[in-house]
Design an enzyme around this catalytic site. Structure first.
Site, PDB file in Angstrom:
ATOM      1  N   ALA A  10     -37.070 -38.020 -18.148  1.00 44.52           N
ATOM      2  CA  ALA A  10     -36.060 -36.515 -18.427  1.00 44.52           C
ATOM      3  C   ALA A  10     -36.570 -36.143 -19.833  1.00 44.52           C
ATOM      4  O   ALA A  10     -36.186 -35.098 -20.178  1.00 44.52           O
ATOM      5  CB  ALA A  10     -34.991 -36.969 -18.201  1.00 44.52           C
ATOM      6  N   ASP A  41     -29.664 -46.389 -13.884  1.00 46.04           N
ATOM      7  CA  ASP A  41     -29.204 -46.740 -15.049  1.00 46.04           C
ATOM      8  C   ASP A  41     -30.094 -48.203 -15.273  1.00 46.04           C
ATOM      9  O   ASP A  41     -29.733 -49.325 -14.534  1.00 46.04           O
ATOM     10  CB  ASP A  41     -27.794 -47.482 -15.284  1.00 46.04           C
ATOM     11  CG  ASP A  41     -27.759 -48.051 -16.709  1.00 46.04           C
ATOM     12  OD1 ASP A  41     -28.599 -48.335 -17.256  1.00 46.04           O
ATOM     13  OD2 ASP A  41     -26.497 -48.413 -16.946  1.00 46.04           O
ATOM     14  N   SER A 115     -44.380 -50.268 -29.019  1.00 48.19           N
ATOM     15  CA  SER A 115     -43.922 -49.441 -30.347  1.00 48.19           C
ATOM     16  C   SER A 115     -44.853 -49.879 -31.477  1.00 48.19           C
ATOM     17  O   SER A 115     -44.964 -51.585 -31.502  1.00 48.19           O
ATOM     18  CB  SER A 115     -42.719 -49.426 -30.655  1.00 48.19           C
ATOM     19  OG  SER A 115     -42.378 -49.138 -31.979  1.00 48.19           O
ATOM     20  N   TYR A 153     -34.587 -53.668 -31.856  1.00 51.10           N
ATOM     21  CA  TYR A 153     -35.657 -52.559 -31.098  1.00 51.10           C
ATOM     22  C   TYR A 153     -36.927 -53.311 -31.297  1.00 51.10           C
ATOM     23  O   TYR A 153     -37.570 -53.419 -30.170  1.00 51.10           O
ATOM     24  CB  TYR A 153     -35.387 -51.191 -32.019  1.00 51.10           C
ATOM     25  CG  TYR A 153     -36.465 -50.488 -31.490  1.00 51.10           C
ATOM     26  CD1 TYR A 153     -36.230 -49.788 -30.284  1.00 51.10           C
ATOM     27  CD2 TYR A 153     -37.884 -50.171 -31.960  1.00 51.10           C
ATOM     28  CE1 TYR A 153     -37.273 -48.764 -29.604  1.00 51.10           C
ATOM     29  CE2 TYR A 153     -38.640 -49.160 -31.556  1.00 51.10           C
ATOM     30  CZ  TYR A 153     -38.301 -48.386 -30.488  1.00 51.10           C
ATOM     31  OH  TYR A 153     -39.123 -47.601 -29.838  1.00 51.10           O
ATOM     32  N   LYS A 157     -39.853 -54.690 -27.946  1.00 50.78           N
ATOM     33  CA  LYS A 157     -41.038 -54.142 -28.043  1.00 50.78           C
ATOM     34  C   LYS A 157     -42.368 -55.038 -28.217  1.00 50.78           C
ATOM     35  O   LYS A 157     -43.336 -55.163 -27.622  1.00 50.78           O
ATOM     36  CB  LYS A 157     -41.303 -52.809 -29.124  1.00 50.78           C
ATOM     37  CG  LYS A 157     -40.260 -51.734 -28.743  1.00 50.78           C
ATOM     38  CD  LYS A 157     -40.689 -51.163 -27.328  1.00 50.78           C
ATOM     39  CE  LYS A 157     -39.750 -49.867 -27.466  1.00 50.78           C
ATOM     40  NZ  LYS A 157     -40.094 -49.248 -25.824  1.00 50.78           N
TER      41      LYS A 157
HETATM   42  P1  NAI Z   1     -36.553 -39.996 -25.296  1.00 51.60           P
HETATM   43  O1  NAI Z   1     -35.080 -40.551 -25.909  1.00 51.60           O
HETATM   44  O2  NAI Z   1     -36.895 -38.619 -25.694  1.00 51.60           O
HETATM   45  O3  NAI Z   1     -36.390 -40.530 -23.905  1.00 51.60           O
HETATM   46  C1  NAI Z   1     -36.110 -41.600 -23.299  1.00 51.60           C
HETATM   47  C2  NAI Z   1     -35.830 -41.453 -21.837  1.00 51.60           C
HETATM   48  O4  NAI Z   1     -35.257 -43.132 -21.521  1.00 51.60           O
HETATM   49  C3  NAI Z   1     -34.547 -40.676 -21.975  1.00 51.60           C
HETATM   50  O5  NAI Z   1     -34.924 -39.586 -20.762  1.00 51.60           O
HETATM   51  C4  NAI Z   1     -33.254 -41.422 -21.408  1.00 51.60           C
HETATM   52  O6  NAI Z   1     -32.365 -40.703 -20.518  1.00 51.60           O
HETATM   53  C5  NAI Z   1     -34.088 -42.736 -20.735  1.00 51.60           C
HETATM   54  N1  NAI Z   1     -33.319 -43.780 -20.731  1.00 51.60           N
HETATM   55  C6  NAI Z   1     -32.554 -44.349 -21.733  1.00 51.60           C
HETATM   56  N2  NAI Z   1     -31.937 -45.198 -21.391  1.00 51.60           N
HETATM   57  C7  NAI Z   1     -31.917 -45.405 -20.039  1.00 51.60           C
HETATM   58  C8  NAI Z   1     -31.532 -46.246 -18.974  1.00 51.60           C
HETATM   59  N3  NAI Z   1     -30.570 -47.314 -19.117  1.00 51.60           N
HETATM   60  N4  NAI Z   1     -31.673 -46.167 -17.657  1.00 51.60           N
HETATM   61  C9  NAI Z   1     -32.621 -45.045 -17.325  1.00 51.60           C
HETATM   62  N5  NAI Z   1     -33.298 -44.136 -18.477  1.00 51.60           N
HETATM   63  C10 NAI Z   1     -32.786 -44.282 -19.506  1.00 51.60           C
HETATM   64  O7  NAI Z   1     -37.225 -41.296 -26.104  1.00 51.60           O
HETATM   65  P2  NAI Z   1     -38.809 -41.295 -26.349  1.00 51.60           P
HETATM   66  O8  NAI Z   1     -39.117 -41.125 -27.863  1.00 51.60           O
HETATM   67  O9  NAI Z   1     -39.548 -40.194 -25.443  1.00 51.60           O
HETATM   68  O10 NAI Z   1     -39.205 -42.759 -26.170  1.00 51.60           O
HETATM   69  C11 NAI Z   1     -39.749 -43.186 -24.863  1.00 51.60           C
HETATM   70  C12 NAI Z   1     -40.391 -44.528 -25.084  1.00 51.60           C
HETATM   71  O11 NAI Z   1     -41.097 -44.562 -26.130  1.00 51.60           O
HETATM   72  C13 NAI Z   1     -39.076 -45.589 -25.567  1.00 51.60           C
HETATM   73  O12 NAI Z   1     -39.357 -46.632 -24.770  1.00 51.60           O
HETATM   74  C14 NAI Z   1     -39.236 -45.578 -26.878  1.00 51.60           C
HETATM   75  O13 NAI Z   1     -38.908 -46.947 -27.540  1.00 51.60           O
HETATM   76  C15 NAI Z   1     -40.731 -45.535 -27.154  1.00 51.60           C
HETATM   77  N6  NAI Z   1     -41.561 -45.135 -28.267  1.00 51.60           N
HETATM   78  C16 NAI Z   1     -40.741 -44.158 -28.858  1.00 51.60           C
HETATM   79  C17 NAI Z   1     -41.444 -43.578 -30.036  1.00 51.60           C
HETATM   80  C18 NAI Z   1     -40.982 -42.551 -31.075  1.00 51.60           C
HETATM   81  O14 NAI Z   1     -41.362 -42.363 -32.226  1.00 51.60           O
HETATM   82  N7  NAI Z   1     -40.455 -41.473 -30.125  1.00 51.60           N
HETATM   83  C19 NAI Z   1     -42.232 -44.635 -30.876  1.00 51.60           C
HETATM   84  C20 NAI Z   1     -42.617 -45.996 -30.112  1.00 51.60           C
HETATM   85  C21 NAI Z   1     -42.047 -46.189 -28.814  1.00 51.60           C
END
Ligand code: NAI
Length: 286
Positions: A10, A41, A115, A153, A157
């Site tokens: 999403a 979830d 990460s 965090y 990772k």
């Molecule tokens: P984001 O917050 O834009 O997207 C994360 C998605 O995971 C959201 O749609 C959220 O609803 C979903 N989510 C969270 N908890 C959940 C749950 N309990 N059940 C189902 N869905 C759940 O974050 P982003 O940045 O796109 O992150 C994606 C991945 O990349 C994450 O694992 C994050 O740790 C990793 N990451 C992100 C970085 C960044 O700088 N944005 C850097 C390194 C890793």
């Protein structure tokens, strides 16, 4: 038609992966807490199980790819236990739960999102990493709450990256024809980072974070790498954890990797020569 399931579809990186794969003609099954084909979830065992059942129904029992993006950042008021359950156990639960569907897919591959914090954030609590890798969710949650989510965090990772490397070469993954890899992004402009920027404690740390290319990453840049790893041109990647971080890790730890294999180190992987002969898995968890 190729079918790929994407967790965290999403928002952010997951949404970019879903968009890129969809634009290329792949059927995407999105999994998220909202705005997805499968609402679940992934921080709970029941949510993971229900998500796996729903994906199985939607894909007819055969999945060609899986991308696990769902995750949460550390934040001062967020318990560490939530991160342990979503980032590590939620991810590993979906990888193991959907693995049988991948085994019946065409040229199947899975990509997890780790990460660069795993290797550049100081003070990663190794007890949390150990509890995760031991599969001890209650224990990892207790420890994570003690250390707090900001320290937890990178532990989630790091544990995930080690799980990927241990599992990828084993009977359940490449031994079953499924390539398993991870990407390790640096700072990428997504809602997750926006949340950090808005926090009075985390915001200044993010602002001072060194990125040699001079800007944060774009979700589309991570999606392009994920697409490569899933597809036929990524066919030689197995057990790789690919940094894609604008140079942050190279800047901070230029000679820590590659590091030579000292003569007293032995193989530590779950994988072994049997994996290549596609033997029946015995007692593996992944
Ligand atoms: P984001 O917050 O834009 O997207 C994360 C998605 O995971 C959201 O749609 C959220 O609803 C979903 N989510 C969270 N908890 C959940 C749950 N309990 N059940 C189902 N869905 C759940 O974050 P982003 O940045 O796109 O992150 C994606 C991945 O990349 C994450 O694992 C994050 O740790 C990793 N990451 C992100 C970085 C960044 O700088 N944005 C850097 C390194 C890793």
């Amino acid at each position: 038609m190729t079918t790929v399931a994407v967790t965290g579809s999403a928002s952010g990186i997951g949404a970019a992966c879903a968009a890129r794969l969809g634009a290329g003609g792949t059927r995407v099954i999105g999994i998220d807490r909202h705005r997805a084909d499968v609402i679940a979830d992934l921080g709970t065992e029941g949510g993971r199980e229900e998500a796996c059942r729903a994906v199985a129904r939607l894909c007819g029992g055969r999945l060609d790819g899986l991308v696990t993006c769902a995750g949460l950042a550390g934040a001062p008021d967020r318990p560490g236990s939530v991160l342990a359950s979503v980032n590590y156990f939620g991810t590993v639960g979906m990888l193991t739960g959907l693995r049988p569907l991948l085994a019946d897919g065409t040229s199947p591959a899975a990509v997890a999102v780790s990460s660069n914090s795993a290797t550049i954030q100081p003070g990663v609590p190794s007890a949390v990493v150990r509890a995760c890798l031991a599969g001890d969710e209650p224990g990892a949650r207790r420890l994570a709450d003690d250390f707090g989510s900001l320290a937890t965090y990178p532990a989630t990772k790091l544990a995930l990256a080690h799980w990927i490397r241990r599992q990828a070469t084993g009977a359940n993954w490449i031994g079953s024809g499924i390539r398993l890899n991870a990407v390790a992004p640096g700072m990428v402009d997504t809602p997750l980072v926006a949340e950090g920027r808005a926090d009075p404690v985390v915001g200044p740390l993010l602002e001072s974070f060194p990125i040699p290319v001079g800007r944060p990453g774009r979700p589309e840049e991570i999606a392009a790498l994920v697409d490569l790893l899933l597809g036929p041109e990524g066919g030689f990647f197995c057990g790789s954890v690919l940094l894609v971080d604008g140079g942050s890790e190279a800047l901070l730890r230029p000679t820590d990797w590659p590091s030579p294999w000292s003569s007293d180190d032995g193989p530590a992987a779950d994988g072994d020569a049997k994996a290549c002969s596609r033997e029946t898995p015995s007692g593996r968890t992944g």
